[in-house]
Design a protein around this motif. Structure first.
Motif, PDB file in Angstrom:
ATOM      1  N   PRO A   1       8.426  13.959   0.777  1.00  0.00           N
ATOM      2  CA  PRO A   1       7.070  13.414   0.662  1.00  0.00           C
ATOM      3  C   PRO A   1       6.816  12.795  -0.706  1.00  0.00           C
ATOM      4  CG  PRO A   1       7.055  15.774   1.199  1.00  0.00           C
ATOM      5  CD  PRO A   1       8.433  15.431   0.771  1.00  0.00           C
ATOM      6  N   GLU A   2       5.760  11.965  -0.751  1.00  0.00           N
ATOM      7  CA  GLU A   2       5.496  11.226  -1.982  1.00  0.00           C
ATOM      8  C   GLU A   2       4.815  12.090  -3.040  1.00  0.00           C
ATOM      9  OE1 GLU A   2       2.727   8.027  -1.355  1.00  0.00           O
ATOM     10  OE2 GLU A   2       1.286   9.295  -0.321  1.00  0.00           O
ATOM     11  N   ASP A   3       3.996  13.048  -2.588  1.00  0.00           N
ATOM     12  CA  ASP A   3       3.193  13.795  -3.542  1.00  0.00           C
ATOM     13  C   ASP A   3       3.852  15.137  -3.831  1.00  0.00           C
ATOM     14  OD1 ASP A   3       1.334  15.160  -5.010  1.00  0.00           O
ATOM     15  OD2 ASP A   3      -0.382  14.497  -3.823  1.00  0.00           O
TER      16      ASP A   3
ATOM     17  N   LEU B   1      -7.679   9.932  -0.638  1.00  0.00           N
ATOM     18  CA  LEU B   1      -6.919   8.849  -1.249  1.00  0.00           C
ATOM     19  C   LEU B   1      -5.425   9.149  -1.233  1.00  0.00           C
ATOM     20  CD1 LEU B   1      -9.081   8.211  -4.427  1.00  0.00           C
ATOM     21  CD2 LEU B   1      -9.244   7.092  -2.200  1.00  0.00           C
ATOM     22  N   SER B   2      -4.629   8.083  -1.211  1.00  0.00           N
ATOM     23  CA  SER B   2      -3.180   8.262  -1.346  1.00  0.00           C
ATOM     24  C   SER B   2      -2.858   8.559  -2.803  1.00  0.00           C
ATOM     25  CB  SER B   2      -2.445   7.018  -0.881  1.00  0.00           C
ATOM     26  OG  SER B   2      -2.519   6.016  -1.866  1.00  0.00           O
ATOM     27  N   ILE B   3      -1.644   9.006  -3.025  1.00  0.00           N
ATOM     28  CA  ILE B   3      -1.271   9.401  -4.382  1.00  0.00           C
ATOM     29  C   ILE B   3      -1.407   8.224  -5.348  1.00  0.00           C
ATOM     30  CG2 ILE B   3       1.202   9.000  -3.957  1.00  0.00           C
ATOM     31  CD1 ILE B   3       0.186  11.889  -6.029  1.00  0.00           C
ATOM     32  N   ALA B   4      -1.056   7.017  -4.863  1.00  0.00           N
ATOM     33  CA  ALA B   4      -1.153   5.840  -5.725  1.00  0.00           C
ATOM     34  C   ALA B   4      -2.611   5.541  -6.053  1.00  0.00           C
ATOM     35  CB  ALA B   4      -0.507   4.644  -5.052  1.00  0.00           C
ATOM     36  N   GLU B   5      -3.453   5.678  -5.043  1.00  0.00           N
ATOM     37  CA  GLU B   5      -4.873   5.438  -5.285  1.00  0.00           C
ATOM     38  C   GLU B   5      -5.429   6.459  -6.273  1.00  0.00           C
ATOM     39  OE1 GLU B   5      -6.236   3.406  -1.057  1.00  0.00           O
ATOM     40  OE2 GLU B   5      -5.770   5.520  -1.097  1.00  0.00           O
ATOM     41  N   GLN B   6      -4.955   7.693  -6.124  1.00  0.00           N
ATOM     42  CA  GLN B   6      -5.401   8.721  -7.066  1.00  0.00           C
ATOM     43  C   GLN B   6      -4.937   8.380  -8.478  1.00  0.00           C
ATOM     44  OE1 GLN B   6      -4.540  12.731  -5.819  1.00  0.00           O
ATOM     45  NE2 GLN B   6      -5.285  12.364  -3.759  1.00  0.00           N
TER      46      GLN B   6
ATOM     47  N   VAL C   1      -0.034  -0.687  -2.517  1.00  0.00           N
ATOM     48  CA  VAL C   1      -0.700   0.605  -2.443  1.00  0.00           C
ATOM     49  C   VAL C   1      -1.668   0.618  -1.267  1.00  0.00           C
ATOM     50  CG1 VAL C   1      -2.483   1.986  -3.580  1.00  0.00           C
ATOM     51  CG2 VAL C   1      -0.481   1.210  -4.844  1.00  0.00           C
ATOM     52  N   GLY C   2      -1.589   1.641  -0.446  1.00  0.00           N
ATOM     53  CA  GLY C   2      -2.499   1.776   0.686  1.00  0.00           C
ATOM     54  C   GLY C   2      -2.098   0.952   1.903  1.00  0.00           C
ATOM     55  N   ALA C   3      -0.883   0.383   1.893  1.00  0.00           N
ATOM     56  CA  ALA C   3      -0.466  -0.451   3.015  1.00  0.00           C
ATOM     57  C   ALA C   3      -0.203   0.379   4.267  1.00  0.00           C
ATOM     58  CB  ALA C   3       0.791  -1.239   2.655  1.00  0.00           C
ATOM     59  N   GLY C   4       0.086   1.642   4.099  1.00  0.00           N
ATOM     60  CA  GLY C   4       0.312   2.490   5.268  1.00  0.00           C
ATOM     61  C   GLY C   4       1.740   2.960   5.411  1.00  0.00           C
ATOM     62  N   ARG C   5       2.559   2.798   4.367  1.00  0.00           N
ATOM     63  CA  ARG C   5       3.960   3.210   4.462  1.00  0.00           C
ATOM     64  C   ARG C   5       4.082   4.714   4.643  1.00  0.00           C
ATOM     65  NH1 ARG C   5       5.171   1.155  -1.257  1.00  0.00           N
ATOM     66  NH2 ARG C   5       3.093   2.016  -1.358  1.00  0.00           N
ATOM     67  N   THR C   6       3.346   5.420   3.799  1.00  0.00           N
ATOM     68  CA  THR C   6       3.398   6.874   3.880  1.00  0.00           C
ATOM     69  C   THR C   6       2.953   7.351   5.251  1.00  0.00           C
ATOM     70  OG1 THR C   6       3.004   7.083   1.541  1.00  0.00           O
ATOM     71  CG2 THR C   6       2.409   8.978   2.903  1.00  0.00           C
ATOM     72  N   GLU C   7       1.955   6.684   5.766  1.00  0.00           N
ATOM     73  CA  GLU C   7       1.449   7.102   7.065  1.00  0.00           C
ATOM     74  C   GLU C   7       2.512   6.954   8.145  1.00  0.00           C
ATOM     75  OE1 GLU C   7      -2.571   6.468   9.099  1.00  0.00           O
ATOM     76  OE2 GLU C   7      -2.668   5.468   7.150  1.00  0.00           O
ATOM     77  N   ILE C   8       3.247   5.867   8.125  1.00  0.00           N
ATOM     78  CA  ILE C   8       4.317   5.678   9.116  1.00  0.00           C
ATOM     79  C   ILE C   8       5.317   6.824   9.012  1.00  0.00           C
ATOM     80  CG2 ILE C   8       6.294   4.233   9.731  1.00  0.00           C
ATOM     81  CD1 ILE C   8       4.625   1.810   9.056  1.00  0.00           C
TER      82      ILE C   8
ATOM     83  N   ALA D   1     -13.441   7.336   7.600  1.00  0.00           N
ATOM     84  CA  ALA D   1     -13.649   6.575   6.365  1.00  0.00           C
ATOM     85  C   ALA D   1     -12.416   5.781   5.956  1.00  0.00           C
ATOM     86  CB  ALA D   1     -14.037   7.530   5.250  1.00  0.00           C
ATOM     87  N   ARG D   2     -11.696   5.333   6.888  1.00  0.00           N
ATOM     88  CA  ARG D   2     -10.421   4.713   6.643  1.00  0.00           C
ATOM     89  C   ARG D   2     -10.515   3.250   6.262  1.00  0.00           C
ATOM     90  NH1 ARG D   2      -5.166   6.712   8.294  1.00  0.00           N
ATOM     91  NH2 ARG D   2      -5.163   8.222   6.598  1.00  0.00           N
ATOM     92  N   SER D   3      -9.790   2.848   5.255  1.00  0.00           N
ATOM     93  CA  SER D   3      -9.753   1.424   4.971  1.00  0.00           C
ATOM     94  C   SER D   3      -8.672   0.753   5.809  1.00  0.00           C
ATOM     95  CB  SER D   3      -9.491   1.195   3.485  1.00  0.00           C
ATOM     96  OG  SER D   3      -8.337   1.912   3.117  1.00  0.00           O
ATOM     97  N   ALA D   4      -7.618   1.459   6.095  1.00  0.00           N
ATOM     98  CA  ALA D   4      -6.562   0.858   6.896  1.00  0.00           C
ATOM     99  C   ALA D   4      -5.836   1.969   7.623  1.00  0.00           C
ATOM    100  CB  ALA D   4      -5.576   0.129   5.996  1.00  0.00           C
TER     101      ALA D   4
END
Ligand SMILES: Nc1ncnc2c1ncn2[C@@H]1O[C@H](COP(=O)(O)OP(=O)(O)OP(=O)(O)O)[C@@H](O)[C@H]1O
Ligand SMILES: Nc1ncnc2c1ncn2[C@@H]1O[C@H](COP(=O)(O)OP(=O)(O)OP(=O)(O)O)[C@@H](O)[C@H]1O
Ligand SMILES: [Mg+2]
Ligand SMILES: [Mg+2]
Lengths: 301, 524, 338, 338
Positions: free
Chosen positions: B360-362, B161-166, B314-321, B290-293
């Protein structure tokens, strides 16, 4: 070296045993201490070599610092311990080696030993005597790389390899001197072999006793002759009830008694032994000569 | 209103007698670490069905106070009264048993467990044979996640999970505890408006049931909207308290900071639009099982001197970019160009060498070295050059650190103190300083002001603007829409891994952004 | 995570072949190894030999089950080999009615029955485990250090009890546990199975079991969630101690003898088995099923190499390589899956 | 963190007695132990004996220095005992000009000089370390497993090289390194000191050293800071391998003999020494100074118990208890400080 201390002087000696985890050396020590008590006013210090040369060197160095009057050592390595033994002698502490010698130190007071190679030759001869027409043999070796294991392996081979057509080693594996592995490894070997072998020869009694159990579990009792080494209480029992064919006695008790006597005599009275190499002849113990075994007295209980 | 004025010395000592309706009250609680007083005779009363906001700058003592309430630390002095009875909390479990549950600022979950297990850890529901009731657990998890507006399947691994999801899982955990008091230490710091709205709704529902809430946030609009009453801490002392209705945001800021805050300059100095520094074309992340996006076909540019905001839920993929550009994750497809040249970093080391920095975010997982000192944490990315043979120059490090320490108003005992002794916001400042010291040409900041108080936030905003003015290209990712709006020259919106729109900073407002952020993919 | 480890994940259907492979990686490795051995020595696959292997791994496997709990909490227990020796000697002393000349232990004239011996071994194992657990949990001494110390201490105690030598010769009922058969199945194998079933059930379906996972995954969070971390930590060392006690009793019974050097370096093989089975040394993931596979793999390896009559020196080389290979295979496939 | 370990605490002025105690806990424990031994056996403190202890720990200490790097990165290296045996044999083979009947290795007619032997041992150690490091870093196999496998493999190789037996009898210049003296100081002690000084400098004052701490403290954050985590991890195993190679050479020289069973269970004592010195098995904290203290403590313990003539069985017991005691003391004081 130093002057004799006199007939009734207090004497302190260090015994650096190869290990106290093997009954062989524990028995040796007990007999040695018993002899020391008989002689009187001899204090025996124990150091456990833990099968390690550096550990024994450290123990000897500590003993010199401590100011002991003499050292008895069963060296883990004939070369490695030579400098430490030499240093002790140079510091005026007489040394008796036991079980096996150290290399290149002629100043050693005496070497009291029963050669492992010789003992294993007796083992081999016992096999040859029982199977004059030849035999298939499983060889259970000790800890790989261990000096005792190597010597005993060598002894068995030198005897039986003289007649390579008669005596065939069908499997040679290590069971690391342990009863547990002696059992498991024998089970595995027996499974792997197409024919049941006639002989199992083991480098100590523990492995032989483990093998005996594997043989018994396969209902092969009496079909396989098992040879141990050490003359331990359990092995002597097994020889008397037939589950082992033989074991080899190196008379550790005698070695211990002779060693301490020799050392104390020298310390107190300056008496050197007539021959610096005091060899105790190992003997293969079978049902026939069971009474000759040093520890025969212990199996009745 | 009982604002006590800015003169701390005369304040809270006069112990306020709490009204009899209070569920929990603190009387003259004090706490110090290594002889440094962090909380000084703080009194506070919490009432059923009310939201109380706890405000203060970074390092004011908010989290410490919360740690006292949740049984993690023991107070040095003062008393805690529960339903009028003095109690001594023996540990977190004790607090929980007494109906106090806490969402910690530096929360930590169970990375190897599933979301459902993490939520119910310590009180797994049992079936009639006394065994774990997996089905019921999954159902209840799904339910609480739905309440929070998060689409997180109960059996996902927390580590994925991303930090926001956590953060949402952590909130979910507190909600299912059915407590009488829920303490929320900056629950919204990494959430986007949609989740924040859901959280507000949940909080209202809870208070309607008589639950008491203690709420910490640096987003004062949120506080204004949600809270009934407030307490302001400064340097461990209560400097003001009262009904939120009686205080303006400016008042709150003044009490917190102890001075008038400069009005933030929101006018967008038109960027000097330098050369293109970063160009991303049809960028794709590697597919995960197991990816949602995941990020798919994203293209954009950032010029020197430009601040480009990246907005999304949350989970839009910003961190991933951000991680793809920085070489932290392998690229699945597309191209990145840096200063016109193809750029394919094999790892963050390559990116740093090429003048790219990523905050980084976390913080806890990705930034902090817990066993190292503040100054070592600061120098960890090699911002301060070493001497020959890589010999460290500690003096130079100290000097460089001093600079940021003053600039960002960092509060710490000394640069050699362990980083763990800093408050959350101050830790974030150290991390920011680490990356700024590298003097990057492309600076990517992911939730840069997470947990930073408004005073420091303003300082930081000023700093980012100055950097841009000096020609640094900045990619800004933040869930704090006002922040994105205040800083960005251009704003890109992202949904489910795809770009859904672009707005000029000056044209954008929260509404238009939210619309783009929630657009279905097809409309991109 | 592998082999139906944590239930909720188990219920996810594997998406494709690789995911399936990843889930059963240790099992696949085991089957490949067995296929190879069968190919090289057809006798390997005889039912007699398979029972051999099972009998040989059963004691070892019982301890590995306990170790799984410990490793799941990020711990480690290096003392089990020594503890097997110690508890074996304790069982032996009780069964023989004391140590001649040093200790007299009699139950109404005769020596004690096997169940008293077994009980004594298990209790001593459990107590030793609790003591170690207390150091790990309450005093936060790293498990590596505590159990390294424990290893030396228990070995020392065993030497003192046995005075360096073996204690051997027990009655029939004592020997039945290690050497008896129920139909075609050796008794220790049945004991192993029972332990596996109970432990698997506890670990996967009870609150206690799940809390073991949670603590291993994040002890700090577990504390905040109100889990009794200390008690659980102590309990896993106690469990391993109990398993070692049971193992010590069974070994003494199987060998008809107990001695201080028994179980030497057991710990390394046991830990290898647990890790090969997919349990992570970083805690939080793993399963009893995996441990069973890992145990079998070690058993198959030791048995197969002997049946092939590989030289003991080369065996060492191969054992090391295959252990590393098995774990690498598992990790590599799981990584690839992502 | 202890003994001027990582600079931050070191430079903080200790607030009070307890903080001071905490910083020097291992040293204090060592001094207490020495005081006790001196009290019980005044001879213990003779300069002859102190040099004895130093000589005895020097080889062991060299390896412990390497191990400190590994443990700082959260790793562990169980293979060093076996690696000492292997590299010792390699040095022996080179110095003897081959293995009679199996391998001929001559330098212009005669056998190789000591420096070729030393070089060969060190290179083999380094290569072995790199290989293990690659598995740990690139394939993310847990260090425990990799080096457990390495331990078995290296021991197997050593057995094959020596064909199970020792290789002994080297020339004077070879022997000088293990047995020579410079003034009153034994040569291995000087080598140990040199290794300590270099390692201490590298660890505490260079960027490389700091990256070792950073990786141990938080590997993910270290990666995101652009540190080359894989390379650093490989390097620490390589370093330990080099140290083991040097140790193997020195041991062969000291014993005038090399054999496959040398260095058995060395790893456990080495790890104990590092941990006693305050280096955390969880990575990120520790120091070379601490390791030196830990090494001395083990040396003093082994020496002192013999001088006191404690029964060997009881010795085992005491060693275990004192190791656990030392670490517990350290942890307890640090906790109390908070
Ligand atoms: N364990 C600790 N040891 C030493 N000092 C500490 C410790 N924990 C907190 N402090 C200090 O206590 C003060 C208050 O910290 P706290 O975390 O309560 O601040 P906060 O109000 O929550 O700030 P933020 O908004 O940044 O989260 C800070 O100065 C911090 O450095
Ligand atoms: N290793 C992973 N395995 C599976 N899913 C992942 C992994 N990493 C990220 N994801 C998922 O990818 C999606 C995009 O994550 P990302 O962190 O980029 O979102 P974001 O826009 O930064 O949002 P936020 O940080 O606010 O959650 C999320 O649904 C996240 O759960
Ligand atoms: Mg805080
Ligand atoms: Mg994000």
């Amino acid at each position: 070296s130093a002057e004799p201390k006199g007939k009734d002087a207090e004497v302190t000696i260090l015994v650096s045993s190869l290990t106290y985890s093997f009954p062989h050396f524990v028995f040796l020590q007990e007999q040695l201490e018993d002899e020391a008590a008989k002689i009187g006013k001899v204090k025996v210090l124990r150091a456990d070599g833990q099968l390690s040369a550096p550990k024994q060197i450290a123990d000897i160095e500590a003993a010199i610092v401590q100011g002991v009057d003499g050292i008895i050592i069963a060296p883990a390595d004939a070369d490695a311990l030579a400098p430490a033994v030499k240093a002790a002698i140079d510091a005026g502490v007489p040394v008796v080696t036991i079980d096996r010698p150290v290399n290149g130190v002629p100043e050693v007071l005496a070497n009291v030993a029963a050669d492992n190679v010789k003992g294993a030759e007796r083992q081999g001869e016992a096999i040859a005597a029982q199977f004059p027409k030849g035999a298939t043999i499983i060889n259970l070796q000790g800890i790989p790389g261990d000096k005792t294991a190597n010597d005993r392996n060598q002894g068995v081979h030198t005897t039986l390899d003289k007649q390579p057509d008669l005596y065939k080693f069908v499997s040679e594996q290590t069971a690391r001197f342990s009863r547990d592995q002696g059992l498991a490894v024998t089970e595995n070997i027996l499974t792997g072999l197409a024919e049941v072998p006639q002989v199992i020869v083991a480098a100590n009694d523990d492995m032989a006793l483990g093998a005996a159990q594997a043989v018994e579990a396969r209902k092969l009792n009496g079909k396989v002759a098992i040879y141990g080494y050490d003359g331990s209480t359990d092995a002597l029992k097994a020889v008397s009830d037939g589950s082992l064919a033989a074991t080899v006695d190196q008379f550790p008790g005698k070695q211990g008694r002779v060693a301490v006597k020799t050392l104390v005599d020298f310390i107190r009275e300056g008496v050197k032994p007539a021959n610096a190499n005091i060899l105790v002849e190992p003997v293969a113990i079978t049902k026939a000569n069971l009474a000759d075994a040093e520890r025969i007295g212990t199996i009745t209980q | 209103m009982t604002a006590i004025g800015s003169d701390a010395g005369t304040t809270a000592s006069g112990g306020v007698t709490p009204p009899e309706t209070s569920f929990l009250s603190l009387e003259n609680l004090s706490k110090s670490f290594f002889g440094v007083t962090v909380l000084d005779r703080v009194s506070l009363a919490l009432h059923p069905g009310k939201v109380h906001a706890l405000l203060g700058e970074n390092g004011a003592g908010k989290s410490t106070l919360i740690n006292l309430l949740s049984g993690i630390h023991k107070p040095d002095g003062g008393a805690l009264r529960l339903d009028g009875e003095t109690v001594e909390l023996t540990g977190p479990h004790d607090a929980q048993k007494r109906g106090i549950s806490t969402i910690h600022q530096e929360f930590s979950l169970f990375p190897d467990l599933t979301v459902a297990e993490a939520i119910f850890a310590g009180r797994l529901p049992l079936n009639r044979f006394g065994l774990v009731h997996w089905r019921r657990m999954a159902q209840q998890t799904a339910e609480v996640m739905r309440q929070l507006g998060a689409e997180i399947a109960p059996w996902r691994r927390v580590a994925d999970l991303s930090i926001a999801e956590q953060q949402l899982v952590e909130i979910g955990r507190a909600l299912t505890l059915k407590s009488r008091l829920i303490i929320m230490d900056e629950p919204t710091a990494s959430l986007t408006p949609r989740e924040v709205d859901r959280l507000k709704a949940v909080v209202r529902a809870l208070t309607a049931e008589g639950v008491s809430i203690l709420f910490v946030s640096h987003r004062l609009e949120e506080v204004k909207e949600l809270a009934d009453s407030f307490t302001v801490l400064r340097d461990g002392v209560v400097v003001a308290r009262g009904d939120i209705a009686d205080a303006t945001i400016d008042d709150l800021v003044r009490w917190m900071v102890g001075r008038e805050l400069l009005e933030e300059d929101c006018s967008h100095a038109p960027s000097k639009s330098g050369a293109i520094v970063l160009e991303v074309e049809a960028l794709k992340s590697r597919p995960h099982s197991a990816r949602s996006a995941s990020v798919e076909g994203v293209s954009f540019t950032v010029r020197a001197g430009e601040i480009v905001g990246l907005a999304g839920l949350v989970g839009a993929g910003r961190t991933e970019i951000a991680r793809l550009i920085f070489g932290a994750d392998p690229i699945g497809g597309g191209a990145i160009r840096l200063n016109g040249q193809a750029f394919r970093p094999k790892g963050p080391g390559d990116a740093i060498a090429a003048g790219v920095a990523l905050v980084p975010e976390d913080r806890k997982q990705q930034s902090l070295f817990p066993t190292l000192a503040i100054s070592e944490n600061f120098a960890a990315a090699g911002g301060v050059p070493t001497g020959p043979f890589g010999i460290l120059r500690r003096k130079a490090e100290k000097g460089a650190f001093q600079h940021f320490r003053d600039r960002l108003k960092l509060r710490s005992a000394g640069a050699n103190a362990p980083i763990a002794t800093l408050s959350g916001g101050n830790q974030q400042k150290v991390v920011l300083a680490r990356w700024l010291e590298l003097k990057p040409r492309l600076l990517i900041v992911d939730e840069p002001t997470r947990g930073v108080d408004i005073g420091a936030k303003a300082d930081l905003h000023r700093l980012l603007r100055e950097l841009a003015a000096d020609g640094v290209a900045i990619l800004l990712i933040s869930s704090d829409l006002p922040e994105v709006l205040a800083l960005s020259h251009r704003i890109l919106t992202l949904r489910a891994g795809r770009l859904t729109g672009e707005l000029a900073g000056s044209d954008a407002d929260e509404e238009s952004l939210m619309r783009l952020m929630t657009l279905p993919k097809a409309a991109a | 995570m592998s082999l139906a480890s944590s239930p909720p994940l188990a219920r996810q259907r594997p998406a494709n072949l690789i995911a399936l492979l990843a889930r059963f990686a240790p099992l696949i490795f085991l089957l490949l190894l067995m296929a190879l051995f069968t190919f090289l020595a057809p006798r390997f696959l005889s039912s007699l030999n398979l029972f051999n292997i099972l009998r040989q791994v059963s004691i070892f496997g019982i301890v590995a089950v306990g170790m799984t709990f410990v490793i799941l909490t990020r711990g480690i227990d290096l003392s089990i080999g020594a503890l097997i020796a110690l508890t074996g000697l304790v069982a032996a002393v009780v069964a023989k009615g004391g140590i001649p000349g040093r200790l007299e232990l009699t139950a109404g004239g005769g020596p004690f029955a096997w169940y008293w011996a077994a009980l004594a071994a298990i209790v001593v194992g459990g107590v030793a485990g609790v003591l170690q657990g207390v150091f790990v949990a309450r005093l936060s001494v790293p498990a590596f250090v505590v159990t390294l110390g424990g290893m030396t201490i228990f070995r020392g105690l065993a030497l003192i009890i046995g005075n360096g030598g073996p204690i051997s010769g027990f009655d029939e009922s004592f020997g039945w546990w290690g050497r008896g058969m129920v139909g075609a199945v050796p008794v220790p194998v049945i004991v192993f199975l029972v332990v596996v079933v109970i432990a698997g059930f506890v670990l996967h379906s009870t609150r206690y079991g799940r809390s073991v996972y949670a603590i291993g995954s994040n002890p700090e969070a577990a504390r905040l969630c109100g889990l009794n971390v200390n008690r659980t930590l102590i309990s896993v060392y106690a469990l391993t101690g109990l398993c070692a006690g049971l193992g010590g009793f069974l070994l003494a019974s199987r060998l008809n003898s107990a001695e201080a050097v028994a179980g030497n370096q057991y710990e390394l093989n046991v830990i290898a088995a647990v890790v090969i089975g997919g349990t992570s040394l970083y805690g939080g993931t793993g399963s009893i099923a995996g441990t069973v596979i890992g145990t079998l793999l070690i058993g198959v390896l030791l048995n197969g190499l002997v049946i092939l009559n590989v030289s003991p020196y080369v065996q060492q080389l191969l054992i090391g390589a295959i252990i590393v290979g098995a774990v690498t295979f598992d990790i590599f496939i799981k990584k690839y899956k992502r």
